[in-house]
Design a protein around this motif. Structure first.
Motif, PDB file in Angstrom:
ATOM      1  N   ILE A  75       0.876  -1.168   0.000  1.00 58.69           N
ATOM      2  CA  ILE A  75       0.000   0.000   0.000  1.00 58.69           C
ATOM      3  C   ILE A  75       0.914   1.219   0.000  1.00 58.69           C
ATOM      4  O   ILE A  75       1.874   1.277   0.761  1.00 58.69           O
ATOM      5  N   GLY A  76       0.622   2.185  -0.859  1.00 57.09           N
ATOM      6  CA  GLY A  76       1.416   3.398  -0.930  1.00 57.09           C
ATOM      7  C   GLY A  76       0.529   4.632  -1.025  1.00 57.09           C
ATOM      8  O   GLY A  76      -0.682   4.551  -0.885  1.00 57.09           O
ATOM      9  N   TYR A  77       1.161   5.775  -1.248  1.00 54.23           N
ATOM     10  CA  TYR A  77       0.439   7.045  -1.405  1.00 54.23           C
ATOM     11  C   TYR A  77      -0.505   7.283  -0.226  1.00 54.23           C
ATOM     12  O   TYR A  77      -1.617   7.765  -0.396  1.00 54.23           O
ATOM     13  N   THR A  78      -0.055   6.935   0.972  1.00 48.05           N
ATOM     14  CA  THR A  78      -0.912   7.006   2.157  1.00 48.05           C
ATOM     15  C   THR A  78      -1.201   8.455   2.538  1.00 48.05           C
ATOM     16  O   THR A  78      -0.344   9.333   2.433  1.00 48.05           O
ATOM     17  N   VAL A  79      -2.438   8.668   3.000  1.00 48.28           N
ATOM     18  CA  VAL A  79      -2.918   9.988   3.409  1.00 48.28           C
ATOM     19  C   VAL A  79      -3.662   9.822   4.732  1.00 48.28           C
ATOM     20  O   VAL A  79      -4.359   8.819   4.937  1.00 48.28           O
ATOM     21  N   VAL A  80      -3.545  10.798   5.620  1.00 46.54           N
ATOM     22  CA  VAL A  80      -4.225  10.754   6.913  1.00 46.54           C
ATOM     23  C   VAL A  80      -5.709  10.454   6.705  1.00 46.54           C
ATOM     24  O   VAL A  80      -6.343  10.955   5.793  1.00 46.54           O
TER      25      VAL A  80
END
Length: 166
Positions: A75-80
């Motif tokens: 999983i990437g491009y994680t955002v709060v």
């Protein structure tokens, strides 16, 4: 390979384990194999596109190819505020150390792991690891789990990192 599908019951989608069975614990949760069920049921992603363009292409969670040991996906491009849910089966009551396999080109990322809605890990801070595919482990102290079935939610508290497995 499993297909990502939603099970429609009346006007609702039903959540279920991606593989058809809960993940056995002790064991490893591959984070790209979050439950089926769809947005706001088995996951929440801040946009409607899989920015990583890999694996579960019809889901919105940002999954990309992973260069960690054994390859696979992360999983990437994680955002709060983003989260993914998993069903697990803890085979034996006891103390467990919960580890996350993370990579980041900066510091400041963080997540927590909830078991049936209870935050059991506190905030796990993701350090700078040397790059988006430079992998490292972060861990909790002992977390006591009773045997049984749990719904686990990985909740992104502060984005900007990649996550391969729990």
């Amino acid at each position: 390979m499993s297909q990502s599908v939603s099970i429609q019951v009346g006007d609702s989608c039903v959540e279920a384990p991606y593989s058809g069975n809960p993940v056995l614990i002790p064991g490893t949760i591959e984070v790209e194999n979050f439950n089926i069920g769809g947005p706001n049921i088995s996951f929440y992603d801040n946009d409607v596109v899989n920015q990583g363009s890999a694996y579960r292409l019809t889901d919105q969670v940002d999954i990309e190819n992973c260069s960690d040991e054994n390859g696979g996906y992360n999983i990437g491009y994680t955002v709060v505020g983003e989260w993914m849910k998993y069903m697990i089966n803890v085979e034996e009551s006891g103390d467990y150390i919960i580890s996350g396999r993370v990579a980041s080109d900066n510091s400041g990322g963080a997540f927590r792991v909830e078991f049936n809605g209870e935050n059991k890990t506190g905030t796990l801070s993701v350090p700078y690891t040397g790059g988006w595919q430079q992998w490292s482990n972060i861990s909790t102290g002992n977390v006591f789990l009773e045997s049984g079935i749990y719904t686990v939610r990985v909740h992104i508290e502060s984005g900007g990192f990649n996550l391969n497995k729990i």
